[in-house]
Design a protein around this motif. Sequence first.
Motif, PDB file in Angstrom:
ATOM      1  N   VAL A  25       0.936  -1.366  -0.257  1.00  0.00           N
ATOM      2  CA  VAL A  25       0.089   0.219   0.466  1.00  0.00           C
ATOM      3  C   VAL A  25       0.619   1.096  -0.281  1.00  0.00           C
ATOM      4  N   ALA A  26       1.957   1.622   0.833  1.00  0.00           N
ATOM      5  CA  ALA A  26       2.485   2.115   0.923  1.00  0.00           C
ATOM      6  C   ALA A  26       3.183   2.883  -0.238  1.00  0.00           C
ATOM      7  N   THR A  80       2.763   1.756  -2.945  1.00  0.00           N
ATOM      8  CA  THR A  80       1.585   2.559  -4.670  1.00  0.00           C
ATOM      9  C   THR A  80       1.391   3.926  -3.981  1.00  0.00           C
ATOM     10  N   THR A  81       1.421   4.135  -2.871  1.00  0.00           N
ATOM     11  CA  THR A  81       0.652   5.751  -2.882  1.00  0.00           C
ATOM     12  C   THR A  81       1.660   6.522  -2.756  1.00  0.00           C
ATOM     13  N   PHE A  82       2.901   6.574  -2.591  1.00  0.00           N
ATOM     14  CA  PHE A  82       4.290   7.150  -3.156  1.00  0.00           C
ATOM     15  C   PHE A  82       4.594   7.057  -4.468  1.00  0.00           C
ATOM     16  N   SER A  83       4.476   5.535  -4.791  1.00  0.00           N
ATOM     17  CA  SER A  83       5.352   6.166  -6.484  1.00  0.00           C
ATOM     18  C   SER A  83       4.120   5.810  -7.259  1.00  0.00           C
ATOM     19  N   GLY A  84       2.845   5.514  -6.426  1.00  0.00           N
ATOM     20  CA  GLY A  84       1.521   5.645  -7.703  1.00  0.00           C
ATOM     21  C   GLY A  84       1.271   4.494  -9.238  1.00  0.00           C
ATOM     22  N   GLU A  85       2.454   3.310  -8.988  1.00  0.00           N
ATOM     23  CA  GLU A  85       2.430   2.155  -9.362  1.00  0.00           C
ATOM     24  C   GLU A  85       2.195   1.110  -8.376  1.00  0.00           C
ATOM     25  N   ASN A  86       1.789  -0.127  -8.468  1.00  0.00           N
ATOM     26  CA  ASN A  86       2.211  -1.971  -7.680  1.00  0.00           C
ATOM     27  C   ASN A  86       2.833  -2.108  -8.262  1.00  0.00           C
TER      28      ASN A  86
END
Length: 270
Positions: free
Chosen positions: A130-131, A133-139
């Motif tokens: 989750v972190a 994905t949130t900071f990088s915008g990618e899975n």
Amino acid sequence: MKLRALKVDWPILQRWDVPWGWQTATLTMIACGVSFVLTGLVEASVLPYLGFQGGEVSLEEKAEILFAGQFAVTAVVLGVIYGITNSFRPLPDDIFCYDWKNPFSLQNGWLMWAGIGLASALIAIALAGVALTTFSGENPQRETDALIRLLPLIGSSSISTACLVGVTGVLAPILEETVFRGFLMVSLTKWVPTPVSVLISAALFAIAHLTPGEFPQLFLLGAALGFSYAQTRNLLTPITIHSIWNSGVILLLTFLQLQGYDIRELLQAS
């Protein structure tokens, strides 16, 4: 007295009484790596003489070859470790310990702490995902690469499934936990505190898989394996966690495959 009581209550803070020095630790890890590579090369060179040609091998035969190769590597590498450390016997009781007794003891029950370690790993990896994905915008990349290589074998037959579970759920956990937790992590506690040795061995465990995109997941899994092992001093604990983690993925994908799902598409989408 209070500090002494704290150490007794928290085995995770205690170091192992390691009887060998840095020369033996270094030599053993190098020997394990060389043995791993050489065993693979020998297997690759012998297979054609046994009548196994790449394009002519069935899926079941590929699974059986994979199992035989992993069995050989496990036997050779463990033989190297136990052969080198044999000169230091008798070893302390908590080195290379496989103790089936008291599995549900709150203090050091191997099955109890395997459950705690597995749950901790799942939660940590989910939060890390989750972190990221949130900071990088990618899975974040997961175990996709390794699993895609096994896709043709997953669910192809009961023999293939049994071989894959044997490799991922039995042989690989025994090998990797003995090397990275039972030997490397324990050896490091001679020079650094146990929590630090857990993190170092977890990092090397992740690097050894040669999948940079999966490093965060493998590092967190390795940390959970290490801390659980430090609590119980019993290799059955990390082996059980590792086994459930690996074989659970294979069995889940086999079930989905049999239900008609496109596993490759699901893995790439995850």
